[in-house]
Design an enzyme around this catalytic site. Structure first.
Site, PDB file in Angstrom:
ATOM      1  N   GLY A 190      39.889  37.548  33.552  1.00  0.00           N
ATOM      2  CA  GLY A 190      39.065  37.101  34.679  1.00  0.00           C
ATOM      3  C   GLY A 190      38.989  35.591  34.693  1.00  0.00           C
ATOM      4  CB  SER A 191      36.815  33.325  36.563  1.00  0.00           C
ATOM      5  OG  SER A 191      35.569  33.815  36.155  1.00  0.00           O
ATOM      6  CD  GLU A 242      42.303  30.665  38.949  1.00  0.00           C
ATOM      7  OE1 GLU A 242      41.150  30.769  38.472  1.00  0.00           O
ATOM      8  OE2 GLU A 242      43.203  31.476  38.708  1.00  0.00           O
ATOM      9  CB  ALA A 292      32.955  30.668  35.250  1.00  0.00           C
ATOM     10  CB  THR A 293      33.645  35.731  33.883  1.00  0.00           C
ATOM     11  OG1 THR A 293      33.284  35.533  35.241  1.00  0.00           O
ATOM     12  CG2 THR A 293      33.063  37.042  33.389  1.00  0.00           C
ATOM     13  CB  CYS A 324      46.106  34.767  36.700  1.00  0.00           C
ATOM     14  SG  CYS A 324      47.352  35.865  36.013  1.00  0.00           S
ATOM     15  CD  GLU A 332      45.843  37.128  28.549  1.00  0.00           C
ATOM     16  OE1 GLU A 332      46.257  36.209  29.278  1.00  0.00           O
ATOM     17  OE2 GLU A 332      46.324  37.382  27.440  1.00  0.00           O
ATOM     18  CE  LYS A 351      32.765  44.915  34.726  1.00  0.00           C
ATOM     19  NZ  LYS A 351      32.921  45.203  36.146  1.00  0.00           N
TER      20      LYS A 351
HETATM   21  P1  NAD Z   1      35.606  37.370  37.366  1.00  0.00           P
HETATM   22  O1  NAD Z   1      35.626  36.557  36.145  1.00  0.00           O
HETATM   23  O2  NAD Z   1      34.604  37.101  38.404  1.00  0.00           O
HETATM   24  O3  NAD Z   1      35.448  38.924  37.002  1.00  0.00           O
HETATM   25  C1  NAD Z   1      36.310  39.593  36.107  1.00  0.00           C
HETATM   26  C2  NAD Z   1      35.604  40.815  35.560  1.00  0.00           C
HETATM   27  O4  NAD Z   1      34.497  40.383  34.763  1.00  0.00           O
HETATM   28  C3  NAD Z   1      35.026  41.739  36.610  1.00  0.00           C
HETATM   29  O5  NAD Z   1      35.203  43.068  36.194  1.00  0.00           O
HETATM   30  C4  NAD Z   1      33.552  41.361  36.619  1.00  0.00           C
HETATM   31  O6  NAD Z   1      32.732  42.414  37.070  1.00  0.00           O
HETATM   32  C5  NAD Z   1      33.314  41.072  35.156  1.00  0.00           C
HETATM   33  N1  NAD Z   1      32.175  40.201  34.844  1.00  0.00           N
HETATM   34  C6  NAD Z   1      31.640  39.228  35.614  1.00  0.00           C
HETATM   35  N2  NAD Z   1      30.624  38.617  34.960  1.00  0.00           N
HETATM   36  C7  NAD Z   1      30.544  39.195  33.743  1.00  0.00           C
HETATM   37  C8  NAD Z   1      29.728  38.982  32.591  1.00  0.00           C
HETATM   38  N3  NAD Z   1      28.787  38.030  32.561  1.00  0.00           N
HETATM   39  N4  NAD Z   1      29.918  39.764  31.505  1.00  0.00           N
HETATM   40  C9  NAD Z   1      30.880  40.696  31.504  1.00  0.00           C
HETATM   41  N5  NAD Z   1      31.685  40.950  32.559  1.00  0.00           N
HETATM   42  C10 NAD Z   1      31.528  40.201  33.663  1.00  0.00           C
HETATM   43  O7  NAD Z   1      37.091  37.270  37.974  1.00  0.00           O
HETATM   44  P2  NAD Z   1      37.652  37.920  39.312  1.00  0.00           P
HETATM   45  O8  NAD Z   1      37.118  37.188  40.496  1.00  0.00           O
HETATM   46  O9  NAD Z   1      37.483  39.390  39.257  1.00  0.00           O
HETATM   47  O10 NAD Z   1      39.214  37.598  39.120  1.00  0.00           O
HETATM   48  C11 NAD Z   1      39.768  36.352  39.410  1.00  0.00           C
HETATM   49  C12 NAD Z   1      39.954  35.521  38.155  1.00  0.00           C
HETATM   50  O11 NAD Z   1      40.693  36.254  37.193  1.00  0.00           O
HETATM   51  C13 NAD Z   1      40.767  34.267  38.409  1.00  0.00           C
HETATM   52  O12 NAD Z   1      40.185  33.182  37.731  1.00  0.00           O
HETATM   53  C14 NAD Z   1      42.122  34.585  37.808  1.00  0.00           C
HETATM   54  O13 NAD Z   1      42.891  33.485  37.418  1.00  0.00           O
HETATM   55  C15 NAD Z   1      41.738  35.441  36.660  1.00  0.00           C
HETATM   56  N6  NAD Z   1      42.876  36.251  36.248  1.00  0.00           N
HETATM   57  C16 NAD Z   1      43.485  35.955  35.053  1.00  0.00           C
HETATM   58  C17 NAD Z   1      44.608  36.688  34.668  1.00  0.00           C
HETATM   59  C18 NAD Z   1      45.302  36.424  33.360  1.00  0.00           C
HETATM   60  O14 NAD Z   1      46.027  37.284  32.891  1.00  0.00           O
HETATM   61  N7  NAD Z   1      45.122  35.278  32.710  1.00  0.00           N
HETATM   62  C19 NAD Z   1      45.093  37.719  35.481  1.00  0.00           C
HETATM   63  C20 NAD Z   1      44.436  37.963  36.681  1.00  0.00           C
HETATM   64  C21 NAD Z   1      43.319  37.239  37.057  1.00  0.00           C
END
Ligand code: NAD
Length: 495
Positions: A222-223, A377, A225-226, A278, A244, A171
């Site tokens: 992702g974040s 962040e 929170a997610t 990140c 991650e 996804k």
């Molecule tokens: P996000 O958490 O908003 O979204 C990430 C993914 O999760 C997207 O594909 C989104 O559609 C999906 N998603 C959102 N809500 C969901 C749910 N309830 N269930 C399942 N999937 C869901 O993050 P973003 O805005 O796309 O990316 C930025 C964040 O990602 C920042 O916090 C950044 O630090 C983090 N990040 C971490 C790394 C790492 O390797 N640690 C690398 C890159 C980015």
């Protein structure tokens, strides 16, 4: 309209709903993709579950050959894919070309690593036994990734998952699905249903995938929170998770380095991809004896960055991903300024752009450790610079965080470097060369920055579970079977 890729075929969503994808540099709509829901999740997982029956027993050498073939295909179309990444994500083309090469190299790496590392043989406790540990695939793996490095962060999951023998439902972020879809037919070489791609919005498609009974493992970037939302959804089903998550990386500058080199390195770490990395430098702790001079040079280098059309040429930074993100960044700056911070550079939308989510690289001073800019962040182009009395204070501030993704230091002083390394929680620690990657070593977060690791052997083991096999090559009645012999117990008990 672009379609999704399920069971080796292009398909729309069951609901026939779609959504648009825009270009953050121009705000133009550049594509439309299916808006998948629970029924689509079911079809994709079913395809992956069927494909798993065969893919799990494909010999490692054949899997490796396919992974090399995929890497070659990726390299062959790198310019077209990099352009698409740039159009939908806003990262400069030059960075996206690098991203594709890193993906190809990662496929090559895991193809071979999985051939070499399939488990281990251990010393037996009984005669005639051979004990070995087989590393087995989990089954259907779901990968959920963000928009900042859409293909790299996917590859860090997809390559080891496939090499280990899992099948996958991808996804991509709803912001950047087009580049992933460009690879669908190339991913078809692994076999029908081995890799499937669903496009859609966060929880709407993410949730049905996470809770699906036939999904064994969810690999997410992702974040925080997610990540927590996914962990909560997964908990009743005890799903395996690899998370991650976000970072708020500290960056220490000591007083013994060439300040111009240090400022250039720090500016790159702060503003790479508009700080939407990140592991970007989010908090800069600079020895007070060089603070003024370092700040002067940092501001000069930040002001020199060329903003513009990320397709280039001759630009360093593109736009932010979306308007809502730009507003969040502005709110964070306003909050810091209202508490006494001063803006030395940037802090505004560049007036020369009428369209696009551009923002000027921003440098803040007079920042306090308690401000939200230092605690959470930002994921944007803001560099707060803070003077520190020495290495102890720098390390204390650096480690004062709920995050633990990465940390950097610039110094020639071995004691400072290793003291900081030993006392800062960070999954990755960079000394004098911030933000570099190496596929062969683990990447991930301590504290709230994640659970598990990607890359390296750890990143392969994240996608397979051990099975300990006890093999006895002589079938014979064992002395420890029934009936029990009590002689030695009686002797012990009664003398
Ligand atoms: P996000 O958490 O908003 O979204 C990430 C993914 O999760 C997207 O594909 C989104 O559609 C999906 N998603 C959102 N809500 C969901 C749910 N309830 N269930 C399942 N999937 C869901 O993050 P973003 O805005 O796309 O990316 C930025 C964040 O990602 C920042 O916090 C950044 O630090 C983090 N990040 C971490 C790394 C790492 O390797 N640690 C690398 C890159 C980015």
């Amino acid at each position: 309209m672009q379609k999704m890729w399920v069971a080796g075929r292009w398909t729309g969503s069951v609901s026939e709903k779609t959504f648009p994808v825009d270009n953050p540099a121009t705000e133009e709509i550049i594509g439309e993709v299916p808006r998948a829901g629970a029924r689509d999740a079911d079809l994709a997982v079913q395809a992956a579950a069927e494909a798993f029956r065969d893919w799990r027993v494909v010999p490692g050498i054949e899997r490796a050959a396919l992974m090399h073939e995929f890497a070659a295909r990726l390299r062959a179309k790198r310019l077209a894919v990099a352009r698409q990444l740039t159009l939908e994500g806003g990262k400069p083309l030059v960075e996206n070309l690098d991203e594709i090469e890193w993906c190809a190299a990662c496929f090559d790496y895991y193809g071979e690593l999985a051939r070499d590392q399939a488990g281990k043989v251990i010393s037996p406790v009984f005669r005639h036994q051979i004990n070995f540990v087989r590393k087995e695939p989990y089954g259907v793996v779901v990968t959920i990734v963000p928009w900042n490095y859409p293909l790299l962060l996917l590859t860090w999951k997809l390559a080891p998952a496939l090499a280990a023998g899992n099948t996958v439902v991808i996804k991509p972020s709803n912001e950047t699905p087009l580049s992933t879809l460009m690879l669908a037919e190339d991913l078809g070489i692994f076999g029908t249903g081995v890799v499937n791609i669903l496009t859609g919005f966060g929880a709407e498609i993410g949730d049905p995938l996470v809770v699906h009974p036939d999904v064994a493992l969810v690999a997410f970037t992702g974040s925080i929170a997610t990540g927590k939302a996914i962990a909560q959804a997964a908990a009743p089903h005890l799903k395996k998770l690899n998370l991650e998550l976000g970072g708020n990386d500290p960056f220490i500058v000591c007083d013994d380095v060439d300040l111009d080199v240090a400022a250039r390195g720090a500016v790159w770490a702060a503003f790479l991809n508009m700080g939407q990395v990140c592991t970007s430098g989010e908090r800069f702790y600079v020895f007070e004896s060089v603070f003024e001079e370092f700040t002067r040079r940092f501001v000069a280098h930040a002001r020199r960055l060329r903003l513009g059309d990320p397709l280039g040429p001759d630009i360093d930074c593109g736009p932010l991903i979306r308007e809502a993100h730009r507003r969040q960044i502005e709110a964070k700056i306003e909050d810091a300024v209202s508490q006494g911070a001063r803006v030395l550079a940037g802090g505004r939308r560049p007036p020369q752009f009428k369209k696009g989510f551009f923002f000027e690289p921003t440098v803040l001073v007079d920042v306090k450790q308690t401000m939200s800019i230092m605690r959470s962040e930002t994921f944007g182009p803001i560099a707060p610079l803070v003077p520190v009395r020495g290495i102890e204070e720098a390390v204390r501030f650096a480690d004062d965080s709920e995050y633990g993704l990465g940390a950097s230091i610039l110094t020639n002083n071995l004691e400072h470097a290793l003291y900081a390394m030993e006392n800062i929680h960070a999954g990755t620690f960079w000394i004098n060369d911030p933000l570099t990657d190496n596929d062969a070593g683990p990447f991930g977060g301590m504290r709230q920055s994640g659970i598990g690791r990607e890359l390296g052997i750890e990143g392969l083991d994240a996608f397979r579970e051990p099975k300990h096999v006890h093999l006895d090559y002589r079938i014979e009645a064992k002395p420890y079977w029934y009936p029990y012999r009590w002689d030695h117990v009686k002797k012990d008990a009664h003398g």
